[in-house]
Every structure is written in structure tokens, then in C-alpha cells.
Design an enzyme around this catalytic site. Structure first.
Site, mmCIF file in Angstrom:
data_model
loop_
_atom_site.group_PDB
_atom_site.id
_atom_site.type_symbol
_atom_site.label_atom_id
_atom_site.label_comp_id
_atom_site.label_asym_id
_atom_site.label_seq_id
_atom_site.Cartn_x
_atom_site.Cartn_y
_atom_site.Cartn_z
ATOM 1 N N GLU A 1 0.844 -1.177 0.000
ATOM 2 C CA GLU A 1 0.000 0.000 0.000
ATOM 3 C C GLU A 1 0.885 1.234 0.000
ATOM 4 O O GLU A 1 1.893 1.278 0.688
ATOM 5 C CB GLU A 1 -0.897 -0.005 1.237
ATOM 6 C CG GLU A 1 -1.955 -1.076 1.124
ATOM 7 C CD GLU A 1 -2.827 -1.136 2.353
ATOM 8 O OE1 GLU A 1 -3.927 -1.675 2.244
ATOM 9 O OE2 GLU A 1 -2.413 -0.658 3.413
ATOM 10 N N CYS B 1 4.140 8.158 0.989
ATOM 11 C CA CYS B 1 4.669 7.240 1.991
ATOM 12 C C CYS B 1 4.814 5.887 1.312
ATOM 13 O O CYS B 1 3.821 5.304 0.861
ATOM 14 C CB CYS B 1 3.717 7.166 3.182
ATOM 15 S SG CYS B 1 4.248 5.991 4.442
ATOM 16 N N CYS C 1 7.326 -7.200 7.401
ATOM 17 C CA CYS C 1 8.471 -6.709 8.168
ATOM 18 C C CYS C 1 8.860 -7.765 9.191
ATOM 19 O O CYS C 1 7.996 -8.380 9.814
ATOM 20 C CB CYS C 1 8.110 -5.411 8.881
ATOM 21 S SG CYS C 1 9.486 -4.668 9.796
ATOM 22 N N CYS D 1 7.275 -5.130 15.838
ATOM 23 C CA CYS D 1 6.877 -4.124 16.824
ATOM 24 C C CYS D 1 5.401 -4.395 17.128
ATOM 25 O O CYS D 1 4.590 -4.550 16.213
ATOM 26 C CB CYS D 1 7.059 -2.709 16.273
ATOM 27 S SG CYS D 1 8.773 -2.337 15.842
ATOM 28 N N CYS E 1 2.361 -2.330 15.567
ATOM 29 C CA CYS E 1 2.402 -2.021 14.138
ATOM 30 C C CYS E 1 1.747 -3.129 13.315
ATOM 31 O O CYS E 1 2.050 -4.313 13.489
ATOM 32 C CB CYS E 1 3.857 -1.841 13.711
ATOM 33 S SG CYS E 1 4.073 -1.626 11.930
ATOM 34 N N SER F 1 13.101 6.112 7.642
ATOM 35 C CA SER F 1 12.772 5.872 9.040
ATOM 36 C C SER F 1 13.216 4.462 9.432
ATOM 37 O O SER F 1 12.879 3.490 8.758
ATOM 38 C CB SER F 1 11.257 6.019 9.231
ATOM 39 O OG SER F 1 10.903 5.749 10.568
ATOM 40 N N SER G 1 12.651 5.468 15.078
ATOM 41 C CA SER G 1 11.481 5.160 15.896
ATOM 42 C C SER G 1 11.955 4.788 17.290
ATOM 43 O O SER G 1 12.607 3.773 17.475
ATOM 44 C CB SER G 1 10.701 4.007 15.272
ATOM 45 O OG SER G 1 10.279 4.387 13.977
ATOM 46 N N LEU G 2 11.624 5.624 18.251
ATOM 47 C CA LEU G 2 12.133 5.426 19.606
ATOM 48 C C LEU G 2 11.060 4.764 20.487
ATOM 49 O O LEU G 2 11.240 3.657 20.958
ATOM 50 C CB LEU G 2 12.570 6.781 20.170
ATOM 51 C CG LEU G 2 13.443 6.773 21.412
ATOM 52 C CD1 LEU G 2 14.686 5.939 21.211
ATOM 53 C CD2 LEU G 2 13.821 8.209 21.788
ATOM 54 N N HIS G 3 9.979 5.481 20.727
ATOM 55 C CA HIS G 3 8.779 4.956 21.371
ATOM 56 C C HIS G 3 8.905 4.595 22.842
ATOM 57 O O HIS G 3 7.895 4.377 23.516
ATOM 58 C CB HIS G 3 8.203 3.749 20.622
ATOM 59 C CG HIS G 3 7.941 3.993 19.173
ATOM 60 N ND1 HIS G 3 7.478 5.183 18.688
ATOM 61 C CD2 HIS G 3 8.102 3.191 18.081
ATOM 62 C CE1 HIS G 3 7.352 5.109 17.369
ATOM 63 N NE2 HIS G 3 7.723 3.919 16.973
ATOM 64 N N CYS H 1 0.032 5.785 9.956
ATOM 65 C CA CYS H 1 1.305 5.100 10.215
ATOM 66 C C CYS H 1 1.030 3.739 10.828
ATOM 67 O O CYS H 1 0.232 3.615 11.740
ATOM 68 C CB CYS H 1 2.146 5.860 11.224
ATOM 69 S SG CYS H 1 2.336 7.578 10.867
HETATM 70 N N1 SAH Z 1 10.585 0.171 10.142
HETATM 71 C C1 SAH Z 1 10.705 1.609 10.087
HETATM 72 C C2 SAH Z 1 9.783 2.295 9.086
HETATM 73 C C3 SAH Z 1 8.337 1.857 9.011
HETATM 74 S S1 SAH Z 1 7.223 2.328 10.286
HETATM 75 C C4 SAH Z 1 10.541 2.184 11.456
HETATM 76 O O1 SAH Z 1 10.222 1.451 12.373
HETATM 77 O O2 SAH Z 1 10.777 3.368 11.637
HETATM 78 C C5 SAH Z 1 7.040 4.074 10.172
HETATM 79 C C6 SAH Z 1 6.620 4.700 11.496
HETATM 80 O O3 SAH Z 1 5.273 4.354 11.844
HETATM 81 C C7 SAH Z 1 7.483 4.239 12.649
HETATM 82 O O4 SAH Z 1 7.834 5.305 13.475
HETATM 83 C C8 SAH Z 1 6.547 3.307 13.375
HETATM 84 O O5 SAH Z 1 6.931 3.106 14.698
HETATM 85 C C9 SAH Z 1 5.235 4.028 13.221
HETATM 86 N N2 SAH Z 1 4.075 3.200 13.552
HETATM 87 C C10 SAH Z 1 3.968 1.867 13.433
HETATM 88 N N3 SAH Z 1 2.761 1.441 13.850
HETATM 89 C C11 SAH Z 1 2.092 2.540 14.253
HETATM 90 C C12 SAH Z 1 0.788 2.760 14.778
HETATM 91 N N4 SAH Z 1 -0.055 1.744 14.967
HETATM 92 N N5 SAH Z 1 0.429 4.031 15.080
HETATM 93 C C13 SAH Z 1 1.280 5.057 14.859
HETATM 94 N N6 SAH Z 1 2.506 4.920 14.365
HETATM 95 C C14 SAH Z 1 2.920 3.673 14.068
#
Ligand code: SAH
Length: 352
Positions: A95, A108, A115, A119, A122, A197, A220-222, A339
Site C-alpha cells: 500500500e 509514503c 516486516c 513491533c 504495528c 525511518s 522510531s524510539l517509542h 502510520c
Molecule cells: N521500520 C521503520 C519504518 C516503518 S514504520 C521504522 O520502524 O521506523 C514508520 C513509522 O510508523 C514508525 O515510526 C513506526 O513506529 C510508526 N508506527 C507503526 N505502527 C504505528 C501505529 N499503529 N500508530 C502510529 N505509528 C505507528
């Protein structure tokens, strides 16, 4: 049949020149083809009418132009976000999302089908890994929207590699795609208008620092403690926060470029005062910017987006500690184009 044919989108200009040289063609033919691909955005070799017929026939016989097929299109209610489902020759789908702001049109795009990182929050992580995309398949996603915008006298202004997949687990194809997109004789996408990213692959961050590009890096820190980050992002067990920050600090030192940290706000999980304080302690004084994004709920994760009150409490702590941040709006959530939501509906269909 066409299996061993080279996809023209997979070639850099010098590779295309070499191919044409092998065929005994003058160098400018490669330049002409390049312009057909990346300026005229041709979808078929037959369109390349400035080439001699014999050369077009040779191209048809030896190469392909893998323009992914559009399988579905969804537009958000406000018309600002649109999500297209693209299918490659082997049937795998990605997508791609186009976000229209007043002065920006951002695509995007994805670097992998699925993947491997898992995570928890995600949707892509929840579906697992299927395969890497080739550089040409990454490029073709951007061309898809550029073509569409060109018809409306517009252009893509930004590209973010924030769709499916971990770019630094498909490093070479990702960097090759970025270079093709920024090529001065092609799409000419501004380097500073593209963002990669990563979930925090420390060796990838180091390698990227040596690429000598102006492409932006987002990480992506989180979570700001290993306990919580281990839980949300299993990759943290491989590259923990110390290892990650070592790599990011090296990147900043080498490139002198600001890094963006992404933080998806999950209610009562990582929006606590404890996390905000730990975060500020880690990043205070660094050349960084925080991007805060309320969670987009996905099927396989119970977390909820943080409430406005909790977001305010979290950001107050950052403000008091002089941490620069932007609170992002959630966009396109009505069509699951937010995202981490890509492929969410396809997976729903799979399981239903
Ligand atoms: N693998 C890479 C790029 C893809 S994800 C990464 O992790 O950065 C792109 C962004 O979307 C990342 O910051 C990811 O953490 C965020 N993301 C993933 N799932 C999400 C969700 N359910 N809500 C908001 N952001 C999300």
C-alpha cells in the site's frame, strides 16, 4: 518467461549505460531511456518513440518495465489522504499513501513486503515478513504518484520511507532507490525532502552516516527505558538504547544533521511522566526533534491512543526540559492509511 529479464527500474544510469554499450548502442541512448523513465514517466517501452524501432524491440525482448498494477484506491473523507494498493508481478502487494497538505504532496512508500521486526503496535509487524523489495520496486511506488500528479500539473514534494518494512534491513536497495529518486537527470527529488525511518538498526545508522546524502533520518524510539522498549520493539533486545544512542550520536557528529525521533503515544504505556523524564534525560542537548504521534489502533494490539490530557502532561514535561517536539495529527485513519496501519485491512480479509 519474463523471469530473467532485467527490470529497467532496477538499473542506475551507469548500469543502463553499460547494458546499452554491450548492445553496441551509443551512450546517449541510455540517457534517452532514462528521460523516458524518470521525466516522461513512461509506463511502456512502446512509448519511447524517440528510440529507433530496433532498439525498442531489443528492449522489449531483453528487459521489462515493472509498473505495479493498481488493485484498489481509497480516498479519505476529507480528500487529503489517499491509499492505493499496488501489486507486483509475483502477486505481492504494497500500500502506498499520498498525503496532500496545502503546499506539500508527500508519498509514503515501503521497502519490504511485511516486516521481520514485530513491533507489537504495528500492523506490518503483526503480519510478518514476506520479502524485500528491489530498488526498482521502491522507486516505482513513488513514480506511481508522480505520474498521477503530473496529469494534474503537480509534483510530489516529499517522500517518506515509512510504509511497510525496515529500510536498513534492505539497505542496498533502499539507498539505490533514494539515489535514483534524487538523480539530477530524472525525478530530481530534493534530498532534504526525503526521509528514511528506521526502528533503530545501529549498524545501518552508522552506514547511512557515510552515504554523504542530505536525506533525513528518522528513528522510531517509542520508549526511553530498555524494559519498555524491549516489550514494544523486540529489536531493542538486539540494539538496546545505549547501542542505539551511540550510533545516533555518531551519525549526528559525522553529518551534522538533525535526527527525528518518532514516538507513538500509547495510553498509559509510554505517555507516563516516568517515560517523559527518562526521554528528556536521554536526548537533552542532542541535535534532534521529537515527533509525537498518537497511536493508530491496529487489530493485533490492545493499546489505545493517549488522551489529550495525558498528551498535555507528557508534552509539558518535554517543554519544561526544552525538548523540541511536534505533535502530529493523525491522518487518513478513516481509510487505515495511518502510520503502521498499512495492510491492516488486507490482513483482516486474510483472516476473515
Ligand atoms: N521500520 C521503520 C519504518 C516503518 S514504520 C521504522 O520502524 O521506523 C514508520 C513509522 O510508523 C514508525 O515510526 C513506526 O513506529 C510508526 N508506527 C507503526 N505502527 C504505528 C501505529 N499503529 N500508530 C502510529 N505509528 C505507528
Amino acid at each position: 518467461m519474463a523471469k530473467n529479464k532485467v527490470n529497467l527500474y532496477d538499473l542506475d544510469l551507469d548500469e543502463l549505460q553499460n547494458l546499452l554499450k554491450q548492445w553496441g548502442e551509443p551512450r546517449y541512448r541510455a540517457d534517452q531511456i532514462w528521460v523516458w523513465l524518470y521525466k516522461h514517466l513512461a509506463t511502456e517501452i512502446a512509448e519511447m518513440t524517440s528510440l529507433p524501432k530496433a532498439l525498442r524491440a531489443k528492449l522489449e525482448a531483453e528487459t521489462t518495465l515493472e509498473v505495479p498494477q493498481v488493485v484498489a484506491v481509497q480516498e479519505s473523507i476529507d480528500g487529503e489522504t489517499r491509499k492505493d494498493l499496488l501489486q507486483f508481478r509475483d502477486g505481492e502487494q504494497v500500500e502506498v499513501v499520498l498525503m496532500r497538505y496545502i503546499e506539500r504532496r508527500t508519498a509514503c512508500i515501503s521497502t519490504q513486503i511485511g516486516c521481520p521486526l514485530k513491533c507489537t503496535f504495528c500492523a506490518t509487524g503483526q503480519m510478518g515478513f514476506r520479502r524485500n523489495l528491489t530498488s526498482g520496486e521502491i522507486v516505482a511506488q513513488a513514480l506511481h504518484f508522480e505520474r498521477e500528479l503530473q496529469a494534474q500539473d503537480q509534483r510530489l514534494t516529499n517522500i517518506v520511507l515509512m510504509g511497510m518494512g525496515e529500510p536498513f534491513y534492505n539497505y542496498d536497495a533502499t539507498v539505490a532507490a533514494l539515489r535514483r529518486l534524487m538523480h539530477p537527470d530524472g525525478l530530481q527529488m530534493g534530498q532534504r525532502r526525503m526521509t528514511v525511518s528506521t526502528a533503530g538498526i545501529a549498524p545501518g545508522i552508522r552506514q547511512f552516516a557515510d552515504e554523504d546524502t542530505q536525506v533525513n533520518l528518522a528513528v522510531s524510539l517509542h520508549a526511553a527505558t530498555d524494559d519498555l522498549r524491549d516489550e514494544l520493539m523486540p529489536i531493542n533486545r538486539r540494539y538496546n538504547l545505549d547501542a542505539l544512542f551511540l550510533a545516533v550520536n555518531e551519525y549526528i557528529k559525522k553529518t551534522n544533521r538533525q535526527v527525528t525521533f518518532e514516538w507513538v503515544l500509547i495510553d498509559e504505556v509510554n505517555d507516563t511522566a516516568e517515560q517523559a523524564i527518562a526521554l528528556a534525560a536521554r536526548i537533552s542537548g542532542m541535535l534532534i526533534h521529537m515527533n509525537l504521534i498518537p497511536l493508530n489502533p491496529t487489530m493485533g494490539f490492545e493499546g489505545r491512543p493517549s488522551s489529550p490530557e495525558r498528551i498535555e502532561a507528557f508534552t509539558d514535561i518535554l517543554t519544561r526540559r526544552h525538548i523540541p517536539f511536534t505533535l502530529r495529527l493523525r491522518r487518513g485513519t478513516d481509510i487505515s492509511a495511518g502510520c503502521g496501519q498499512l495492510r491492516a485491512q488486507a490482513s483482516e480479509k486474510d483472516s476473515g
